[in-house]
Design a protein around this motif. Structure first.
Motif, PDB file in Angstrom:
ATOM      1  N   SER A 222       0.853  -1.044   0.057  1.00 29.22           N
ATOM      2  CA  SER A 222       0.051  -0.153  -0.039  1.00 29.22           C
ATOM      3  C   SER A 222       0.749   1.301  -0.122  1.00 29.22           C
ATOM      4  O   SER A 222       0.718   2.338  -0.749  1.00 29.22           O
ATOM      5  CB  SER A 222      -1.121  -0.019   1.197  1.00 29.22           C
ATOM      6  N   GLU A 223       2.002   1.206   0.817  1.00 29.43           N
ATOM      7  CA  GLU A 223       2.885   2.335   1.041  1.00 29.43           C
ATOM      8  C   GLU A 223       3.232   2.602  -0.501  1.00 29.43           C
ATOM      9  O   GLU A 223       3.643   3.839  -0.780  1.00 29.43           O
ATOM     10  CB  GLU A 223       3.717   2.341   1.942  1.00 29.43           C
ATOM     11  N   GLY A 224       3.889   1.505  -1.225  1.00 32.71           N
ATOM     12  CA  GLY A 224       4.462   1.703  -2.722  1.00 32.71           C
ATOM     13  C   GLY A 224       3.585   2.223  -3.617  1.00 32.71           C
ATOM     14  O   GLY A 224       3.838   3.017  -4.148  1.00 32.71           O
ATOM     15  N   ALA A 225       2.363   1.834  -3.581  1.00 32.31           N
ATOM     16  CA  ALA A 225       1.555   2.128  -4.469  1.00 32.31           C
ATOM     17  C   ALA A 225       0.909   3.785  -4.287  1.00 32.31           C
ATOM     18  O   ALA A 225       0.810   4.391  -5.106  1.00 32.31           O
ATOM     19  CB  ALA A 225      -0.020   1.150  -4.409  1.00 32.31           C
ATOM     20  N   ASP A 226       1.126   3.894  -2.888  1.00 33.27           N
ATOM     21  CA  ASP A 226       0.477   5.598  -2.700  1.00 33.27           C
ATOM     22  C   ASP A 226       1.627   6.227  -2.854  1.00 33.27           C
ATOM     23  O   ASP A 226       1.500   7.348  -3.521  1.00 33.27           O
ATOM     24  CB  ASP A 226       0.183   5.454  -1.178  1.00 33.27           C
ATOM     25  N   ARG A 227       2.800   5.910  -2.743  1.00 36.95           N
ATOM     26  CA  ARG A 227       3.825   6.784  -3.101  1.00 36.95           C
ATOM     27  C   ARG A 227       4.162   7.067  -4.600  1.00 36.95           C
ATOM     28  O   ARG A 227       4.239   8.092  -5.097  1.00 36.95           O
ATOM     29  CB  ARG A 227       5.335   6.239  -2.397  1.00 36.95           C
ATOM     30  N   LEU A 228       4.029   5.855  -5.350  1.00 33.86           N
ATOM     31  CA  LEU A 228       3.981   5.879  -6.967  1.00 33.86           C
ATOM     32  C   LEU A 228       2.988   6.742  -7.491  1.00 33.86           C
ATOM     33  O   LEU A 228       3.298   7.602  -8.233  1.00 33.86           O
ATOM     34  CB  LEU A 228       4.098   4.556  -7.275  1.00 33.86           C
TER      35      LEU A 228
ATOM     36  N   GLY B 124      -1.844   7.452 -18.405  1.00 31.45           N
ATOM     37  CA  GLY B 124      -3.093   7.077 -18.226  1.00 31.45           C
ATOM     38  C   GLY B 124      -3.309   7.528 -16.715  1.00 31.45           C
ATOM     39  O   GLY B 124      -2.580   8.543 -16.220  1.00 31.45           O
ATOM     40  N   SER B 125      -4.260   6.807 -16.102  1.00 28.43           N
ATOM     41  CA  SER B 125      -4.542   7.283 -14.635  1.00 28.43           C
ATOM     42  C   SER B 125      -3.649   6.734 -13.514  1.00 28.43           C
ATOM     43  O   SER B 125      -3.355   5.549 -13.588  1.00 28.43           O
ATOM     44  CB  SER B 125      -6.081   6.714 -14.366  1.00 28.43           C
ATOM     45  N   ALA B 126      -2.911   7.508 -12.629  1.00 28.72           N
ATOM     46  CA  ALA B 126      -1.971   6.788 -11.667  1.00 28.72           C
ATOM     47  C   ALA B 126      -2.905   5.931 -10.927  1.00 28.72           C
ATOM     48  O   ALA B 126      -2.290   5.087 -10.248  1.00 28.72           O
ATOM     49  CB  ALA B 126      -1.288   8.048 -11.077  1.00 28.72           C
ATOM     50  N   ARG B 127      -4.201   6.274 -10.595  1.00 30.75           N
ATOM     51  CA  ARG B 127      -4.947   5.754  -9.559  1.00 30.75           C
ATOM     52  C   ARG B 127      -5.161   4.059  -9.922  1.00 30.75           C
ATOM     53  O   ARG B 127      -5.416   3.222  -9.093  1.00 30.75           O
ATOM     54  CB  ARG B 127      -6.424   6.364  -9.216  1.00 30.75           C
ATOM     55  N   GLU B 128      -5.223   3.734 -11.087  1.00 28.97           N
ATOM     56  CA  GLU B 128      -5.558   2.492 -11.648  1.00 28.97           C
ATOM     57  C   GLU B 128      -4.237   1.617 -11.276  1.00 28.97           C
ATOM     58  O   GLU B 128      -4.283   0.241 -11.271  1.00 28.97           O
ATOM     59  CB  GLU B 128      -5.476   2.623 -13.169  1.00 28.97           C
ATOM     60  N   LEU B 129      -3.059   1.875 -10.885  1.00 24.42           N
ATOM     61  CA  LEU B 129      -2.062   1.406 -10.370  1.00 24.42           C
ATOM     62  C   LEU B 129      -2.338   0.372  -9.354  1.00 24.42           C
ATOM     63  O   LEU B 129      -1.949  -0.708  -9.322  1.00 24.42           O
ATOM     64  CB  LEU B 129      -0.871   2.229 -10.023  1.00 24.42           C
ATOM     65  N   THR B 130      -3.070   0.836  -8.339  1.00 32.75           N
ATOM     66  CA  THR B 130      -3.313   0.380  -7.177  1.00 32.75           C
ATOM     67  C   THR B 130      -4.304  -0.922  -7.546  1.00 32.75           C
ATOM     68  O   THR B 130      -4.375  -1.989  -6.665  1.00 32.75           O
ATOM     69  CB  THR B 130      -4.158   1.078  -6.001  1.00 32.75           C
ATOM     70  N   GLU B 131      -5.198  -0.818  -8.388  1.00 32.35           N
ATOM     71  CA  GLU B 131      -6.160  -1.646  -8.852  1.00 32.35           C
ATOM     72  C   GLU B 131      -5.394  -2.805  -9.635  1.00 32.35           C
ATOM     73  O   GLU B 131      -5.996  -3.965  -9.735  1.00 32.35           O
ATOM     74  CB  GLU B 131      -7.169  -1.206  -9.666  1.00 32.35           C
TER      75      GLU B 131
END
Length: 209
Positions: free
Chosen positions: A23-29, A118-125
């Motif tokens: 989670s920390e890695g995805a949030d930071r990226l 694209g959307s950076a938010r899609e990374l976490t999904e």
């Protein structure tokens, strides 16, 4: 870093749950990519086979504008262009006088360029993301959650919070390493950079898949 600080950092890593690290890695990226509107750089690209043998080396320049627009030009040892206008992608080979046209695949696991455009938010999904910092470098390891992907693993390395390198490994073990230089971000890029006019006499292949 002192031995004491190294041991402390190692201990914190060991006691932190894997989910928290991801989670920390995805949030930071996400925080690093979200402010990115445009990106321009020169690149050196190296392709290695599963045993580390060099298959190909190339260089060129790339431009990117969010959302969904990018231009990738290979200058040497051969010419090739990949252009996205946000809805279609054109792969142009001047030597073959051929262009392949296909709809832009919005799935970030299928088009690595969409990690930026694209959307950076899609990374976490779409990815399991972990982060490692070494000096001024931050490296993010992305493993797709879906098996239907073009690569098994992707690494993004940032220096001073600017994207400096990409590394992709596919299911055969083939590795693509891209190093960026002369990086410019969030500056005006002419929209014509992302438009492609099919040259007269060029064979057109439309990929409907």
């Amino acid at each position: 870093m002192s031995v004491k600080k190294t041991l402390t950092a190692l201990a914190l890593t060991l006691v932190m749950p894997a989910a928290a690290l991801a989670s920390e890695g995805a949030d930071r990226l996400t925080r690093m990519l979200e402010p990115l509107e445009t990106y321009e750089a020169r690149f050196e690209q190296l392709i290695l086979d599963g045993s580390g043998e060099r298959l190909q080396q190339a260089n060129g320049q790339m431009w990117l504008s969010r959302p969904g627009k990018f231009r990738w030009e290979v200058n040497a040892p051969y010419q090739q262009e990949v252009i996205s206008d946000g809805s279609e992608v054109y792969l142009y080979d001047p030597d073959l006088e051929q262009v392949t046209v296909q709809a832009l695949d919005q799935r970030v696991t299928h088009t690595p360029a969409l990690l930026l455009s694209g959307s950076a938010r899609e990374l976490t999904e779409s990815y399991e993301v972990t982060r490692q910092q070494q000096g001024g470098n931050e490296t993010f390891r992305l493993v797709p959650k879906s098996p239907d992907t073009l690569f098994e693993e992707l690494q993004m390395t940032f220096r001073s919070e600017r994207l400096a390198a990409l590394q992709m490994i596919d299911s055969t073990g083939q590795e693509t390493v891209i190093e960026f230089s002369d990086v410019r971000t969030n500056h005006a890029i002419d929209e014509s950079r992302f438009a492609f006019q099919i040259p007269e006499g060029t064979d057109v292949i439309r990929d409907t898949q």
